[in-house]
Design an enzyme around this catalytic site. Structure first.
Site, mmCIF file in Angstrom:
data_model
loop_
_atom_site.group_PDB
_atom_site.id
_atom_site.type_symbol
_atom_site.label_atom_id
_atom_site.label_comp_id
_atom_site.label_asym_id
_atom_site.label_seq_id
_atom_site.Cartn_x
_atom_site.Cartn_y
_atom_site.Cartn_z
ATOM 1 C CG MET A 20 40.379 24.941 32.368
ATOM 2 S SD MET A 20 41.031 23.202 32.477
ATOM 3 C CE MET A 20 42.151 23.291 33.236
ATOM 4 C CG ASN A 21 38.357 30.166 35.102
ATOM 5 O OD1 ASN A 21 38.198 30.672 33.941
ATOM 6 N ND2 ASN A 21 37.859 30.714 35.720
ATOM 7 C CG ASP A 22 36.730 28.413 38.774
ATOM 8 O OD1 ASP A 22 37.794 29.121 38.707
ATOM 9 O OD2 ASP A 22 35.646 29.137 39.109
ATOM 10 C CD1 TRP A 46 38.212 34.145 33.161
ATOM 11 C CD2 TRP A 46 37.660 35.983 32.529
ATOM 12 N NE1 TRP A 46 36.969 34.065 33.711
ATOM 13 C CE2 TRP A 46 36.477 35.431 33.391
ATOM 14 C CE3 TRP A 46 37.499 37.208 32.049
ATOM 15 C CZ2 TRP A 46 35.242 35.992 33.516
ATOM 16 C CZ3 TRP A 46 36.193 37.893 32.383
ATOM 17 C CH2 TRP A 46 35.145 37.309 32.962
ATOM 18 C CG PHE A 78 30.623 33.691 35.604
ATOM 19 C CD1 PHE A 78 31.276 33.961 34.396
ATOM 20 C CD2 PHE A 78 30.861 34.603 36.537
ATOM 21 C CE1 PHE A 78 31.855 35.104 33.954
ATOM 22 C CE2 PHE A 78 31.662 35.853 36.138
ATOM 23 C CZ PHE A 78 32.258 36.136 35.039
ATOM 24 C CB SER A 79 32.162 28.574 38.918
ATOM 25 O OG SER A 79 33.365 28.802 38.057
ATOM 26 N NE ARG A 149 32.374 35.249 41.404
ATOM 27 C CZ ARG A 149 32.746 36.245 41.689
ATOM 28 N NH1 ARG A 149 31.907 37.349 41.653
ATOM 29 N NH2 ARG A 149 33.724 36.710 42.159
ATOM 30 C CG ASP A 150 31.341 30.705 41.834
ATOM 31 O OD1 ASP A 150 31.161 31.044 40.647
ATOM 32 O OD2 ASP A 150 32.213 31.633 42.369
ATOM 33 C CD GLU A 201 36.195 34.443 43.200
ATOM 34 O OE1 GLU A 201 35.882 35.288 42.310
ATOM 35 O OE2 GLU A 201 37.206 33.759 43.063
HETATM 36 C C1 FRU Z 1 36.668 31.732 40.454
HETATM 37 C C2 FRU Z 1 35.838 32.572 39.565
HETATM 38 C C3 FRU Z 1 34.371 32.416 39.822
HETATM 39 C C4 FRU Z 1 33.539 32.833 38.608
HETATM 40 C C5 FRU Z 1 34.718 32.147 37.704
HETATM 41 C C6 FRU Z 1 34.476 33.100 36.408
HETATM 42 O O1 FRU Z 1 37.903 31.594 39.919
HETATM 43 O O2 FRU Z 1 36.029 34.059 39.870
HETATM 44 O O3 FRU Z 1 33.943 32.893 41.093
HETATM 45 O O4 FRU Z 1 32.149 32.047 38.471
HETATM 46 O O5 FRU Z 1 35.747 32.379 38.154
HETATM 47 O O6 FRU Z 1 35.270 32.543 35.357
#
Ligand code: FRU
Length: 489
Positions: A20-22, A46, A78-79, A149-150, A201
């Site tokens: 898991m990330n964001d 990842w 992505f996020s 992104r994001d 980000e």
């Molecule tokens: C931040 C990030 C975002 C991106 C996502 C990819 O941690 O790098 O910018 O959308 O993680 O997993």
């Protein structure tokens, strides 16, 4: 039980398994807090990103739901964010209200290695249980910008429009829309302001009253800064304070003012919940409790990463300007088990005070009053010579969290670290509220003026607290120990 694994957080959200990330798409709808997250369901590092999904009625206890968004012909997911489309501006919901997710579709330009990042929509008519991708995806693209992104989207009342804040390399770009499908450029912010130690980000933008006064508002912009080998801190989160008129953000601090959200290393890519009920009035934030510097290497085998505790954000006027304050949400009360209070302890420089911890899962509230000491604090330690120190140095006016001896750290040279920030005493005192979970410590100092989020991987749970005082006396006006329950049953 998956939640008995070694180092598994007991009162923080972590995925059942894998990477898991964001945090993504945080939105409140029909009595549920939704939490989506960057997820790689086939590995503990990842990889091709999906949106994992969980819901909660109280921000503390979570129910896992099936993966909400899978990669598609436009790439990985992505996020991004999610909103309630109350007035069916999209036309997805036959005049009703429904959930729309706005995320980054990440793939490559045809016949090239160059990453392509574009913004897409998905919507749900059943409280987030199933999602349809919009057939017009992607809805926003820009060939000239690689890091694009994001998207964080919110409804701006005064201008009657949706606003998107998007990370665009070394800046954020704002767009507006009437229907979430067609977006118009509004402005760019940040090329010359704040920290540029890494790629920008996961931005967020929201309004808050200053000191709770409804007629004195500011806008807060959060911007996460990607990892850069030139800086020991790794990835971290900065913020700006200013005004926003629906199109432009005006920073009220000088360009070279850098404001960090957290003085610990493990609070990244956090954003706030959308669509909290008006009656609630809170702005609630949660971050990814890790750091790109070592996130893929932390010593957990079945899953990787957890989220921070959810926090309520507010603004306070300080000597240096209007600043963010973070408090753990009051819903934490639901996991408080048993409390013991000790009052009026005097700690002398040659005789630290050792106290048994009630449980490995703890909240500690301590009020430390400087007498003639120069530094004082609290140590958490176990029987195998591992410890974490939280110390206040009265001479340099710094609060620090030292995890150099906290436990396992072989996985990264950057992990054993001293984390610190400036903080003034209040009436000669420092108040600390500290949450100790199996593999993290969160310390909230002086009511949230300084917060440290730090992973720690002790080989055995910390079971003793030591109060210490250097070069003189410190008075402990109160020490409150509260054992906490696991949220995973
Ligand atoms: C931040 C990030 C975002 C991106 C996502 C990819 O941690 O790098 O910018 O959308 O993680 O997993």
């Amino acid at each position: 039980n998956l939640y008995n694994q070694k180092h598994r957080p007991q009162f923080h959200f972590s995925p059942e398994e894998k990477w898991m990330n964001d945090p993504n798409g945080m939105v409140f709808f029909n009595g549920e807090y939704h939490l989506f997250y960057q997820h790689h369901p086939f590995g503990t590092t990842w990889g091709p990103m999906h949106w994992g999904h969980a819901v909660s009625k109280d921000l503390i206890h979570w129910e896992h739901l099936p993966i909400a968004l899978h990669p598609d012909e436009h790439g990985a997911i992505f996020s991004g964010s999610a909103v309630v489309d109350w007035n069916d501006t999209t036309g997805f919901f036959d005049g009703e209200a429904g959930l729309v997710a706005i995320y980054t579709s990440a793939d490559h330009y045809p016949d090239s290695d160059r990453p392509r990042q574009r913004q897409s929509l998905a919507y749900s008519k059943d409280d987030g249980r199933t999602w349809m991708k919009y057939e017009g995806n992607p809805v926003l693209s820009e060939e000239k910008i690689t890091d694009y992104r994001d998207p964080k989207v919110f409804w701006h009342n005064q201008s009657n429009k949706w606003v998107m804040i998007l990370a665009t390399g070394q800046s954020v770009t704002l767009y507006t829309s009437a229907n979430l499908k067609e977006w118009e450029f509004a402005s760019e912010f940040g090329r010359t302001a704040g920290s540029h130690d890494g790629v920008w980000e996961c931005p967020d933008l929201f309004e808050l009253p200053v000191d709770g006064e409804a007629n004195d508002n500011r806008w807060v912009m959060l911007v996460s800064i990607g990892d850069n080998p030139d800086f020991p801190e790794g990835s971290r989160t900065q913020y700006f304070v200013g005004q926003f008129d629906g199109r432009n953000f005006k920073n009220e601090n000088s360009d070279d003012t850098i404001l960090w959200l957290d003085f610990g290393r493990d609070n990244y890519a956090g954003v706030s919940w959308s669509d909290l009920p008006k009656e609630d009035g809170r702005r609630i934030y949660l971050g990814w409790m890790s750091n790109w510097r070592y996130a893929n290497q932390v010593p957990t085998e079945e899953w990787r990463s957890a989220m921070t505790l959810p926090r309520e954000l507010s603004l306070a006027r300080t000597e240096s300007g209007v600043r963010l304050v973070q408090k753990m949400v009051s819903e934490i009360n639901s996991i408080r088990e048993h409390t013991e209070v000790i009052q009026d302890l005097t700690v002398k420089s040659d005789s630290p005070v050792t106290i048994d911890m009630l449980s490995p899962l703890m909240e500690v509230n301590v009020r430390l009053e400087k007498k003639d000491s120069t530094a004082f604090g609290i140590i958490f330690k176990n029987a195998v010579q591992e410890w974490t120190v939280i110390q206040y140095d009265a001479e340099s006016e710094k609060i620090m969290l030292d995890r150099r001896q906290a436990g396992i750290s072989f996985f990264s040279e950057s992990f054993p670290a001293m984390q610190e920030t400036m903080l003034k005493m209040e009436e000669g005192k420092i108040h600390l509220q500290i949450f100790i979970d199996t593999s993290s410590i969160e310390a909230v100092a002086n009511g949230g003026k300084a917060v440290c989020t730090s992973l720690v991987f002790p080989n055995q749970p910390y079971d003793k607290i030591v109060l210490f005082s250097n070069n003189g006396e410190t008075h402990v006006s109160s020490l409150k120990l509260t054992s906490l329950n696991s949220i995973w049953g």
